[in-house]
Design a protein around this motif. Structure first.
Motif, PDB file in Angstrom:
ATOM      1  N   ASP A  72    -169.732 -12.895   3.386  1.00 54.62           N
ATOM      2  CA  ASP A  72    -169.571 -14.258   3.872  1.00 54.62           C
ATOM      3  C   ASP A  72    -169.947 -15.207   2.738  1.00 54.62           C
ATOM      4  N   PHE A  74    -169.867 -19.218   1.010  1.00 45.85           N
ATOM      5  CA  PHE A  74    -169.650 -20.642   1.207  1.00 45.85           C
ATOM      6  C   PHE A  74    -168.256 -20.970   0.660  1.00 45.85           C
ATOM      7  N   THR A 150    -181.552 -23.540   1.483  1.00 48.08           N
ATOM      8  CA  THR A 150    -180.732 -22.810   2.458  1.00 48.08           C
ATOM      9  C   THR A 150    -181.359 -21.477   2.850  1.00 48.08           C
ATOM     10  N   ASN A 151    -182.354 -21.026   2.119  1.00 49.71           N
ATOM     11  CA  ASN A 151    -182.934 -19.711   2.358  1.00 49.71           C
ATOM     12  C   ASN A 151    -183.564 -19.589   3.737  1.00 49.71           C
ATOM     13  N   ALA A 153    -181.988 -19.534   6.467  1.00 50.69           N
ATOM     14  CA  ALA A 153    -181.070 -20.083   7.468  1.00 50.69           C
ATOM     15  C   ALA A 153    -179.661 -19.630   7.121  1.00 50.69           C
ATOM     16  N   GLU A 154    -179.037 -20.333   6.201  1.00 51.17           N
ATOM     17  CA  GLU A 154    -177.671 -19.965   5.799  1.00 51.17           C
ATOM     18  C   GLU A 154    -177.634 -18.819   4.783  1.00 51.17           C
ATOM     19  N   THR A 155    -178.707 -18.667   4.030  1.00 54.20           N
ATOM     20  CA  THR A 155    -178.734 -17.628   3.001  1.00 54.20           C
ATOM     21  C   THR A 155    -179.961 -16.741   3.154  1.00 54.20           C
ATOM     22  N   LYS A 206    -175.298 -24.961  -1.394  1.00 54.62           N
ATOM     23  CA  LYS A 206    -174.296 -24.466  -0.447  1.00 54.62           C
ATOM     24  C   LYS A 206    -173.109 -23.885  -1.221  1.00 54.62           C
ATOM     25  N   LYS A 210    -173.549 -15.985   1.393  1.00 52.34           N
ATOM     26  CA  LYS A 210    -174.437 -16.339   2.495  1.00 52.34           C
ATOM     27  C   LYS A 210    -175.255 -15.128   2.934  1.00 52.34           C
ATOM     28  N   GLU A 213    -175.008 -10.661   7.845  1.00 54.83           N
ATOM     29  CA  GLU A 213    -175.182 -10.492   9.282  1.00 54.83           C
ATOM     30  C   GLU A 213    -174.753  -9.078   9.666  1.00 54.83           C
TER      31      GLU A 213
END
Length: 214
Positions: A72, A74, A150-151, A153-155, A206, A210, A213
């Motif tokens: 995934d 950005f 972003t660590n 959360a998004e990364t 960003k 990412k 998951e």
């Protein structure tokens, strides 16, 4: 192969019409440069995905790799390709960088990058790994680990890495679209250097890979 600084614990041409005006030529140049950057980033993503799909190079456990298609990322943003001032630190001595395991990674502070990103001035330390530079393909290799807003959360919470090469001059290009997760973000059997606190960016990057998951 991604910087295997993540160690396995097991071991212009510019086409111009005759009627082009000077400012139009400039726009063509900018467009060509942007296109080249985009192509380079997309190639990086393609090669990284291929590495993760390949059972011989993937850090993924088989149960995740079998159905793997893509990481995934950005959306590609060339604003995250920055030219930084590069200040070498030739007097720096080797030091031990902690990792996610009991192992320590020997690194040398090779230089400091100073740049502007998201309207703010930043600087990051860039390291060289003595063990790696003995290998021909890594003789000019540099390692840049960093954290940002972003660590967690998004990364990936532990931060991300950039692979770099020693530049000839006093600037270095940092393309955060090529920021990737350490292998231990995917598999606990890897030992990965922890990002030094001095390399915490006070902004959200960003760009790049990412969080994974699964």
């Amino acid at each position: 192969m991604r910087l295997c600084i993540a160690v396995l614990v097991l071991g212009m041409l510019i086409s111009c019409g005759q009627e082009k005006k000077y400012h139009d030529v400039k726009n063509d140049v900018a467009s060509t440069v942007t296109s080249d950057k985009l192509a380079d980033i997309l190639l990086f993503q393609k090669e990284l995905n291929a590495e993760f799909k390949n059972p011989e190079t993937s850090p993924l456990a088989d149960r995740f790799r079998i159905n793997f298609e893509t990481l995934d990322f950005f959306e590609v943003d060339t604003n995250y390709v920055v030219v930084a001032e590069f200040i070498r630190t030739p007097e720096a001595l080797p030091f031990s960088m902690p990792t996610t395991t009991d192992r320590e990674s020997t690194e040398v502070l090779y230089g400091i990058a100073k740049f502007t990103l998201n309207g703010k001035a930043h600087q990051l330390e860039i390291y060289q790994t003595p063990e790696l530079i003995t290998q021909e393909k890594y003789k000019d290799y540099l390692f840049l680990p960093f954290t940002d807003k972003t660590n967690g959360a998004e990364t990936y919470g532990g931060g991300r890495y950039l692979d770099l090469r020693i530049p000839e001059g006093n600037t270095i290009v940092l393309d955060f679209n090529k920021a990737y997760n350490p292998y231990c973000a995917y598999n606990k059997k890897f030992s990965c250097p922890l990002v030094p606190s001095v390399n915490n960016l006070k902004t959200a990057v960003k760009a790049g890979v990412k969080a994974f998951e699964h």
